[in-house]
Design a protein around this motif. Structure first.
Motif, PDB file in Angstrom:
ATOM      1  N   GLY A  25      18.250  62.057  40.423  1.00  0.00           N
ATOM      2  CA  GLY A  25      17.550  61.774  39.185  1.00  0.00           C
ATOM      3  C   GLY A  25      16.309  62.607  38.979  1.00  0.00           C
ATOM      4  O   GLY A  25      15.863  63.340  39.861  1.00  0.00           O
ATOM      5  N   VAL A  26      15.763  62.467  37.770  1.00  0.00           N
ATOM      6  CA  VAL A  26      14.546  63.172  37.389  1.00  0.00           C
ATOM      7  C   VAL A  26      13.641  62.203  36.638  1.00  0.00           C
ATOM      8  O   VAL A  26      14.101  61.424  35.795  1.00  0.00           O
ATOM      9  CB  VAL A  26      14.863  64.422  36.535  1.00  0.00           C
ATOM     10  N   LEU A  27      12.362  62.236  36.984  1.00  0.00           N
ATOM     11  CA  LEU A  27      11.322  61.510  36.252  1.00  0.00           C
ATOM     12  C   LEU A  27      10.604  62.527  35.385  1.00  0.00           C
ATOM     13  O   LEU A  27      10.223  63.601  35.865  1.00  0.00           O
ATOM     14  CB  LEU A  27      10.354  60.859  37.238  1.00  0.00           C
ATOM     15  N   LEU A 104      18.982  59.070  35.667  1.00  0.00           N
ATOM     16  CA  LEU A 104      19.567  58.957  37.001  1.00  0.00           C
ATOM     17  C   LEU A 104      21.084  58.892  36.887  1.00  0.00           C
ATOM     18  O   LEU A 104      21.627  58.389  35.898  1.00  0.00           O
ATOM     19  CB  LEU A 104      19.083  57.677  37.709  1.00  0.00           C
ATOM     20  N   HIS A 105      21.743  59.373  37.932  1.00  0.00           N
ATOM     21  CA  HIS A 105      23.183  59.169  38.044  1.00  0.00           C
ATOM     22  C   HIS A 105      23.503  58.698  39.453  1.00  0.00           C
ATOM     23  O   HIS A 105      23.057  59.295  40.438  1.00  0.00           O
ATOM     24  CB  HIS A 105      23.980  60.436  37.734  1.00  0.00           C
ATOM     25  N   ASN A 106      24.266  57.597  39.539  1.00  0.00           N
ATOM     26  CA  ASN A 106      24.682  57.033  40.824  1.00  0.00           C
ATOM     27  C   ASN A 106      26.168  57.262  41.035  1.00  0.00           C
ATOM     28  O   ASN A 106      26.965  56.997  40.125  1.00  0.00           O
ATOM     29  CB  ASN A 106      24.474  55.515  40.884  1.00  0.00           C
ATOM     30  N   TRP A 107      26.536  57.724  42.237  1.00  0.00           N
ATOM     31  CA  TRP A 107      27.898  57.516  42.722  1.00  0.00           C
ATOM     32  C   TRP A 107      27.817  56.345  43.680  1.00  0.00           C
ATOM     33  O   TRP A 107      26.893  56.259  44.495  1.00  0.00           O
ATOM     34  CB  TRP A 107      28.443  58.732  43.475  1.00  0.00           C
ATOM     35  N   ARG A 108      28.755  55.412  43.586  1.00  0.00           N
ATOM     36  CA  ARG A 108      28.735  54.275  44.493  1.00  0.00           C
ATOM     37  C   ARG A 108      30.144  53.908  44.926  1.00  0.00           C
ATOM     38  O   ARG A 108      31.116  54.077  44.180  1.00  0.00           O
ATOM     39  CB  ARG A 108      28.054  53.071  43.832  1.00  0.00           C
ATOM     40  N   LYS A 109      30.228  53.421  46.137  1.00  0.00           N
ATOM     41  CA  LYS A 109      31.495  52.952  46.698  1.00  0.00           C
ATOM     42  C   LYS A 109      31.693  51.514  46.253  1.00  0.00           C
ATOM     43  O   LYS A 109      30.838  50.662  46.494  1.00  0.00           O
ATOM     44  CB  LYS A 109      31.448  53.048  48.216  1.00  0.00           C
ATOM     45  N   THR A 110      32.799  51.230  45.596  1.00  0.00           N
ATOM     46  CA  THR A 110      33.040  49.875  45.089  1.00  0.00           C
ATOM     47  C   THR A 110      34.153  49.142  45.820  1.00  0.00           C
ATOM     48  O   THR A 110      34.218  47.921  45.773  1.00  0.00           O
ATOM     49  CB  THR A 110      33.383  49.916  43.592  1.00  0.00           C
ATOM     50  N   LYS A 111      35.029  49.891  46.515  1.00  0.00           N
ATOM     51  CA  LYS A 111      36.126  49.270  47.263  1.00  0.00           C
ATOM     52  C   LYS A 111      36.170  49.869  48.663  1.00  0.00           C
ATOM     53  O   LYS A 111      35.794  51.031  48.855  1.00  0.00           O
ATOM     54  CB  LYS A 111      37.460  49.503  46.550  1.00  0.00           C
ATOM     55  N   PRO A 112      36.642  49.086  49.657  1.00  0.00           N
ATOM     56  CA  PRO A 112      36.674  49.599  51.047  1.00  0.00           C
ATOM     57  C   PRO A 112      37.415  50.918  51.182  1.00  0.00           C
ATOM     58  O   PRO A 112      37.067  51.743  52.020  1.00  0.00           O
ATOM     59  CB  PRO A 112      37.392  48.471  51.809  1.00  0.00           C
ATOM     60  N   PRO A 147       9.743  67.747  33.279  1.00  0.00           N
ATOM     61  CA  PRO A 147       9.959  67.055  34.562  1.00  0.00           C
ATOM     62  C   PRO A 147       8.667  66.894  35.356  1.00  0.00           C
ATOM     63  O   PRO A 147       7.842  67.806  35.423  1.00  0.00           O
ATOM     64  CB  PRO A 147      10.950  67.968  35.288  1.00  0.00           C
ATOM     65  N   LEU A 148       8.496  65.710  35.933  1.00  0.00           N
ATOM     66  CA  LEU A 148       7.351  65.408  36.781  1.00  0.00           C
ATOM     67  C   LEU A 148       7.762  65.247  38.243  1.00  0.00           C
ATOM     68  O   LEU A 148       6.950  65.488  39.144  1.00  0.00           O
ATOM     69  CB  LEU A 148       6.665  64.118  36.312  1.00  0.00           C
ATOM     70  N   GLN A 149       9.008  64.842  38.471  1.00  0.00           N
ATOM     71  CA  GLN A 149       9.450  64.617  39.847  1.00  0.00           C
ATOM     72  C   GLN A 149      10.967  64.475  39.885  1.00  0.00           C
ATOM     73  O   GLN A 149      11.573  63.941  38.957  1.00  0.00           O
ATOM     74  CB  GLN A 149       8.820  63.334  40.391  1.00  0.00           C
ATOM     75  N   TYR A 150      11.570  64.989  40.965  1.00  0.00           N
ATOM     76  CA  TYR A 150      12.990  64.802  41.218  1.00  0.00           C
ATOM     77  C   TYR A 150      13.135  63.787  42.350  1.00  0.00           C
ATOM     78  O   TYR A 150      12.222  63.586  43.152  1.00  0.00           O
ATOM     79  CB  TYR A 150      13.645  66.122  41.619  1.00  0.00           C
ATOM     80  N   GLU A 151      14.305  63.178  42.419  1.00  0.00           N
ATOM     81  CA  GLU A 151      14.539  62.229  43.503  1.00  0.00           C
ATOM     82  C   GLU A 151      16.009  62.213  43.885  1.00  0.00           C
ATOM     83  O   GLU A 151      16.895  62.421  43.046  1.00  0.00           O
ATOM     84  CB  GLU A 151      14.075  60.825  43.117  1.00  0.00           C
ATOM     85  N   MET A 152      16.252  61.983  45.157  1.00  0.00           N
ATOM     86  CA  MET A 152      17.609  61.840  45.679  1.00  0.00           C
ATOM     87  C   MET A 152      17.593  60.769  46.743  1.00  0.00           C
ATOM     88  O   MET A 152      16.705  60.741  47.603  1.00  0.00           O
ATOM     89  CB  MET A 152      18.120  63.166  46.256  1.00  0.00           C
ATOM     90  N   THR A 153      18.574  59.869  46.697  1.00  0.00           N
ATOM     91  CA  THR A 153      18.681  58.786  47.670  1.00  0.00           C
ATOM     92  C   THR A 153      20.108  58.694  48.182  1.00  0.00           C
ATOM     93  O   THR A 153      21.067  58.748  47.404  1.00  0.00           O
ATOM     94  CB  THR A 153      18.291  57.433  47.036  1.00  0.00           C
ATOM     95  N   ARG A 232      11.603  62.469  47.421  1.00  0.00           N
ATOM     96  CA  ARG A 232      10.971  62.581  46.099  1.00  0.00           C
ATOM     97  C   ARG A 232       9.958  63.709  46.117  1.00  0.00           C
ATOM     98  O   ARG A 232       9.214  63.881  47.085  1.00  0.00           O
ATOM     99  CB  ARG A 232      10.260  61.276  45.718  1.00  0.00           C
ATOM    100  N   GLY A 233       9.911  64.463  45.017  1.00  0.00           N
ATOM    101  CA  GLY A 233       8.951  65.554  44.898  1.00  0.00           C
ATOM    102  C   GLY A 233       9.388  66.504  43.811  1.00  0.00           C
ATOM    103  O   GLY A 233      10.292  66.211  43.020  1.00  0.00           O
ATOM    104  N   ILE A 234       8.773  67.664  43.764  1.00  0.00           N
ATOM    105  CA  ILE A 234       9.147  68.690  42.789  1.00  0.00           C
ATOM    106  C   ILE A 234       8.618  70.025  43.292  1.00  0.00           C
ATOM    107  O   ILE A 234       7.530  70.097  43.865  1.00  0.00           O
ATOM    108  CB  ILE A 234       8.594  68.352  41.388  1.00  0.00           C
ATOM    109  N   GLY A 235       9.401  71.052  43.119  1.00  0.00           N
ATOM    110  CA  GLY A 235       8.964  72.367  43.560  1.00  0.00           C
ATOM    111  C   GLY A 235       8.198  73.099  42.473  1.00  0.00           C
ATOM    112  O   GLY A 235       7.909  72.560  41.401  1.00  0.00           O
ATOM    113  N   GLN A 236       7.886  74.360  42.736  1.00  0.00           N
ATOM    114  CA  GLN A 236       7.170  75.170  41.763  1.00  0.00           C
ATOM    115  C   GLN A 236       8.048  75.531  40.569  1.00  0.00           C
ATOM    116  O   GLN A 236       7.581  75.640  39.448  1.00  0.00           O
ATOM    117  CB  GLN A 236       6.656  76.451  42.440  1.00  0.00           C
ATOM    118  N   ASP A 237       9.342  75.721  40.819  1.00  0.00           N
ATOM    119  CA  ASP A 237      10.285  76.105  39.774  1.00  0.00           C
ATOM    120  C   ASP A 237      10.808  74.847  39.088  1.00  0.00           C
ATOM    121  O   ASP A 237      11.580  74.083  39.676  1.00  0.00           O
ATOM    122  CB  ASP A 237      11.438  76.898  40.387  1.00  0.00           C
TER     123      ASP A 237
END
Length: 275
Positions: A25-27, A104-112, A147-153, A232-237
């Motif tokens: 995602g991006v803030l 934000l975009h989530n991929w999630r596991k929903t079934k075993p 953009p102010l910040q990117y994030e990945m979880t 979480r953070g953001i680079g120069q570019d």
């Protein structure tokens, strides 16, 4: 979590990783022109693939600070707050999340039986959905995204029996975090876990947050250990290309960090690490 032919030979790769969700995602600075009617128009862009829509509470901005930079104001004046909107994929495995200052975009596991589609597929899903959102803002003259910040979880569920049985032998799964059950002591084994720490990426590009805690599966009540790694953070570019370069860096830290934090024998025997 996995590498591919373009990654280094020592990049960790697993046949059966415990990852159950990946969020990219991006803030950005609040888009004050983005109003309730625009949500419906935006949904039409995704609706064929994401036919379910719901509202949830908006996320508060959490911005990483490095060397005390000037404070960033996220005030939106007299515009009333909008909820965070979810567009849910028809198979349930994808969620697009939109609010005035975040995508934000989530991929999630929903079934075993669901398999993690691997990072490059997850990144492509995010990129396609994000560019559609960006184009929508431009087509409707809603302003330019700043953009102010990117994030990945990455969220991992580690079931009982995958390197641990009780919280007292948690060191067999996380060597850096252990409980000395062999010592004669007053305290019994812990009945909950909640371990948090952070790591700073080079050149203040981001900060990685690691959380280990115990939870129970909602339906079965089965105890599991949740291992969550967030960068979480953001680079120069701050260009589109720069954002995806940043995601590649974040993913590398998450995958290598996962390998550092967890026990190597569990990686090989349970998650089938190939390299």
């Amino acid at each position: 979590m996995a590498g591919d032919s373009k990654t280094k030979k020592d990049f960790p790769d697993y046949e059966n990783p415990p990852v159950i969700e990946v969020v990219c995602g991006v803030l950005f600075r609040p888009m004050t022109k983005f109003l309730t009617p625009h949500v419906g128009l935006l949904w039409e862009k995704y609706r064929e693939e994401y036919p379910e829509c719901s509202e949830v509470a908006p996320l508060d901005p959490v911005i990483e600070r490095f060397e005390e930079p000037p404070q960033i104001s996220l005030e939106i004046g007299n515009v009333p707050p909008l909820p965070r909107v979810w567009f849910v994929h028809r198979k349930g495995q994808g969620i697009i999340q939109v609010q005035r200052d975040r995508f934000l975009h989530n991929w999630r596991k929903t079934k075993p039986g669901d398999s993690y589609p691997r990072y490059h597929s997850v990144k492509k899903m995010y990129k396609d959905r994000f560019l559609k959102f960006k184009n929508f803002l431009e087509e409707n003259n809603l302003g330019t995204m700043e953009p102010l910040q990117y994030e990945m979880t990455y969220v991992n569920h580690i079931s009982q029996g995958q390197g641990w049985q009780t919280f007292g032998d948690i060191g067999s799964l996380f060597p850096d975090f252990s409980f000395n059950a062999m010592k004669v002591r007053f305290l019994p084994e812990p009945n909950t876990l909640n371990w948090r720490t952070t790591f700073l990426l080079p050149e203040n590009a981001a900060r990685m947050h690691v959380v280990i805690r115990n939870v129970k599966m909602r339906e079965s009540g089965q105890p599991i250990i949740l291992l969550e790694l967030t960068v979480r953070g953001i680079g120069q570019d701050k260009s589109i290309e720069g954002m995806f370069t940043w995601f590649d860096l974040a993913r590398e830290w998450i995958v290598r960090g996962f390998a550092d934090i967890t026990e190597e024998s569990v990686q090989r025997e349970i998650w089938k690490r190939k390299r």
